[in-house]
Design a protein around this motif. Sequence first.
Motif, PDB file in Angstrom:
ATOM      1  N   TRP A 195      44.494  34.918  48.692  1.00 26.27           N
ATOM      2  CA  TRP A 195      43.367  35.105  49.620  1.00 26.27           C
ATOM      3  C   TRP A 195      42.030  34.875  48.910  1.00 26.27           C
ATOM      4  N   ALA A 196      41.844  35.511  47.750  1.00 29.83           N
ATOM      5  CA  ALA A 196      40.571  35.392  47.039  1.00 29.83           C
ATOM      6  C   ALA A 196      40.316  33.957  46.597  1.00 29.83           C
ATOM      7  N   ASP A 197      41.368  33.249  46.213  1.00 35.46           N
ATOM      8  CA  ASP A 197      41.212  31.861  45.781  1.00 35.46           C
ATOM      9  C   ASP A 197      40.740  30.983  46.933  1.00 35.46           C
ATOM     10  N   ARG A 198      41.260  31.228  48.128  1.00 36.64           N
ATOM     11  CA  ARG A 198      40.819  30.451  49.295  1.00 36.64           C
ATOM     12  C   ARG A 198      39.421  30.865  49.740  1.00 36.64           C
ATOM     13  N   ARG A 199      39.147  32.150  49.686  1.00 38.61           N
ATOM     14  CA  ARG A 199      37.868  32.658  50.183  1.00 38.61           C
ATOM     15  C   ARG A 199      36.705  32.301  49.262  1.00 38.61           C
ATOM     16  N   PHE A 200      36.914  32.402  47.954  1.00 34.62           N
ATOM     17  CA  PHE A 200      35.821  32.221  46.997  1.00 34.62           C
ATOM     18  C   PHE A 200      35.983  30.968  46.136  1.00 34.62           C
ATOM     19  N   GLU A 201      37.044  30.181  46.353  1.00 30.11           N
ATOM     20  CA  GLU A 201      37.287  28.970  45.570  1.00 30.11           C
ATOM     21  C   GLU A 201      37.193  29.261  44.070  1.00 30.11           C
ATOM     22  N   LEU A 202      38.069  30.133  43.615  1.00 31.62           N
ATOM     23  CA  LEU A 202      38.079  30.517  42.209  1.00 31.62           C
ATOM     24  C   LEU A 202      38.524  29.351  41.339  1.00 31.62           C
ATOM     25  N   GLY A 203      37.906  29.213  40.220  1.00 22.67           N
ATOM     26  CA  GLY A 203      38.242  28.127  39.300  1.00 22.67           C
ATOM     27  C   GLY A 203      38.036  28.535  37.863  1.00 22.67           C
ATOM     28  N   HIS A 204      38.374  27.652  36.942  1.00 17.48           N
ATOM     29  CA  HIS A 204      38.163  27.847  35.510  1.00 17.48           C
ATOM     30  C   HIS A 204      38.863  29.106  34.993  1.00 17.48           C
ATOM     31  N   GLY A 205      40.036  29.411  35.548  1.00 19.98           N
ATOM     32  CA  GLY A 205      40.821  30.535  35.058  1.00 19.98           C
ATOM     33  C   GLY A 205      40.543  31.861  35.725  1.00 19.98           C
ATOM     34  N   ARG A 206      39.624  31.905  36.694  1.00 20.13           N
ATOM     35  CA  ARG A 206      39.277  33.188  37.310  1.00 20.13           C
ATOM     36  C   ARG A 206      40.368  33.712  38.242  1.00 20.13           C
ATOM     37  N   ALA A 207      41.119  32.832  38.899  1.00 18.18           N
ATOM     38  CA  ALA A 207      42.233  33.295  39.729  1.00 18.18           C
ATOM     39  C   ALA A 207      43.296  33.962  38.853  1.00 18.18           C
ATOM     40  N   PHE A 208      43.554  33.389  37.692  1.00 16.67           N
ATOM     41  CA  PHE A 208      44.516  33.985  36.770  1.00 16.67           C
ATOM     42  C   PHE A 208      44.000  35.317  36.248  1.00 16.67           C
ATOM     43  N   ALA A 209      42.714  35.382  35.933  1.00 14.28           N
ATOM     44  CA  ALA A 209      42.129  36.639  35.452  1.00 14.28           C
ATOM     45  C   ALA A 209      42.190  37.715  36.526  1.00 14.28           C
ATOM     46  N   LEU A 210      42.012  37.330  37.786  1.00 16.96           N
ATOM     47  CA  LEU A 210      42.129  38.292  38.880  1.00 16.96           C
ATOM     48  C   LEU A 210      43.559  38.834  38.969  1.00 16.96           C
ATOM     49  N   TYR A 211      44.527  37.954  38.808  1.00 20.32           N
ATOM     50  CA  TYR A 211      45.926  38.394  38.783  1.00 20.32           C
ATOM     51  C   TYR A 211      46.144  39.407  37.665  1.00 20.32           C
ATOM     52  N   VAL A 212      45.640  39.103  36.468  1.00 22.07           N
ATOM     53  CA  VAL A 212      45.833  39.983  35.317  1.00 22.07           C
ATOM     54  C   VAL A 212      45.190  41.342  35.571  1.00 22.07           C
ATOM     55  N   ALA A 213      43.945  41.341  36.054  1.00 25.73           N
ATOM     56  CA  ALA A 213      43.231  42.595  36.268  1.00 25.73           C
ATOM     57  C   ALA A 213      43.910  43.451  37.334  1.00 25.73           C
ATOM     58  N   SER A 214      44.280  42.840  38.450  1.00 23.29           N
ATOM     59  CA  SER A 214      44.881  43.602  39.544  1.00 23.29           C
ATOM     60  C   SER A 214      46.277  44.109  39.166  1.00 23.29           C
ATOM     61  N   TYR A 215      47.030  43.317  38.408  1.00 26.02           N
ATOM     62  CA  TYR A 215      48.341  43.787  37.961  1.00 26.02           C
ATOM     63  C   TYR A 215      48.190  44.985  37.024  1.00 26.02           C
ATOM     64  N   CYS A 216      47.246  44.900  36.102  1.00 27.76           N
ATOM     65  CA  CYS A 216      47.042  45.986  35.148  1.00 27.76           C
ATOM     66  C   CYS A 216      46.639  47.282  35.844  1.00 27.76           C
ATOM     67  N   ALA A 217      45.849  47.161  36.905  1.00 29.42           N
ATOM     68  CA  ALA A 217      45.446  48.362  37.643  1.00 29.42           C
ATOM     69  C   ALA A 217      46.663  49.079  38.217  1.00 29.42           C
ATOM     70  N   GLY A 218      47.593  48.327  38.771  1.00 29.98           N
ATOM     71  CA  GLY A 218      48.796  48.939  39.308  1.00 29.98           C
ATOM     72  C   GLY A 218      49.740  49.415  38.217  1.00 29.98           C
ATOM     73  N   ARG A 219      49.859  48.628  37.160  1.00 33.33           N
ATOM     74  CA  ARG A 219      50.768  48.989  36.084  1.00 33.33           C
ATOM     75  C   ARG A 219      50.349  50.304  35.425  1.00 33.33           C
ATOM     76  N   PHE A 220      49.043  50.597  35.410  1.00 30.03           N
ATOM     77  CA  PHE A 220      48.558  51.810  34.759  1.00 30.03           C
ATOM     78  C   PHE A 220      49.152  53.049  35.422  1.00 30.03           C
ATOM     79  N   TRP A 221      49.048  53.144  36.756  1.00 31.86           N
ATOM     80  CA  TRP A 221      49.542  54.357  37.410  1.00 31.86           C
ATOM     81  C   TRP A 221      51.070  54.372  37.532  1.00 31.86           C
ATOM     82  N   ILE A 222      51.677  53.182  37.636  1.00 24.48           N
ATOM     83  CA  ILE A 222      53.142  53.139  37.685  1.00 24.48           C
ATOM     84  C   ILE A 222      53.731  53.544  36.334  1.00 24.48           C
ATOM     85  N   GLU A 223      53.124  53.061  35.266  1.00 23.33           N
ATOM     86  CA  GLU A 223      53.578  53.415  33.920  1.00 23.33           C
ATOM     87  C   GLU A 223      53.464  54.914  33.690  1.00 23.33           C
TER      88      GLU A 223
END
Length: 353
Positions: A195-223
């Motif tokens: 969704w964010a990639d379509r809405r904001f046209e993420l480029g230059h690695g920012r879509a991947f960085a968003l994946y990393v950040a959002s995954y880490c947020a969930g992994r913190f409380w699950i861990e």
Amino acid sequence: MELAFIPSPSSGVLYLGPVPLRGYAFCIIIGVFVAVWLGNKRWIARGGRAGTVADIAVWAVPFGLIGGRLYHVITDYQLYFSEGRDWVDAFKIWEGGLGIWGAIAFGAVGAWIGARRRGVPMPAYADAVAPGIALAQAIGRWGNWFNQELYGKATDLPWAVEITSSADGRVPGTYHPTFLYESLWCIGVALLVIWADRRFELGHGRAFALYVASYCAGRFWIEYMRVDDAHHILGLRLNNWTALLVFLLAVVYIVLSARKRPGREAVVEPGAERADGDAAADDATVDAGAADAADAADAEDSRKAQDAAKDSDAPAGAGERGAAAGDAGEGTERDAKKDVRDVKDGADSAKKA
């Protein structure tokens, strides 16, 4: 008494005749295929060639498996090198034990090698495959269900997972299915990145960085919910500190990258751009040929009309010759129009091809 729970499989291995099919390995394989499939679709939509994602994955996947296993063995070395343990078990990847942090880090190295060989910018490739990686993680987590591992605290919730094995210090009972929580979280991460990639046209690695950040947020409380043995630092599990550090690095990258290189890459695979340009040039050549043929036919019609006008001024005795010439002119006109239609039909066929 529990009214409902998620039952665990009695065995993590299915046998197809003499061939063992391990649930953990099966989940990883399916996850890889899904990641490559989705990454390929996104890469083509960005202007890349079909097959490039798979070619680079040939490098990324083996590196990722090695890195994931190394991270697990290093951080849980006591499982393989303490007294009474067999160090050979460190190589038995099918029994479970892959650290996502090592898998992503080493997988990125492999992807960089593959991307460099193909002349593809690594950040653009990472953006294309980011949601697929999240889905691969969502599928791969079900391998922990097959192995009855990485569950949370005891609970009697209807969606608790039943642990029946008593191996390696397990206590049979019902527990929080942290593998399920992480699987659902990863699906949400994939949808967020798309969704964010379509809405904001993420480029230059920012879509991947968003994946990393959002995954880490969930992994913190699950861990934080897990009860398996782990190293602790200042009261937190090692993976909690890793998730926090990687989250901060990903957020910093998103902010700095957006300032220095806003927007999205115009070209992600130069070879694909040339192929598209050649196809467009071919179409233009066909269109030009059709237009020239049409102009020639119009000129021929005009000449025939002028000849017919001259024949009308001839003596009455030439009427039969004028009529014959008129018939010949009409025949020529019909032939010319037929030629134009044939040329246009050829042009349309060339475009479709």
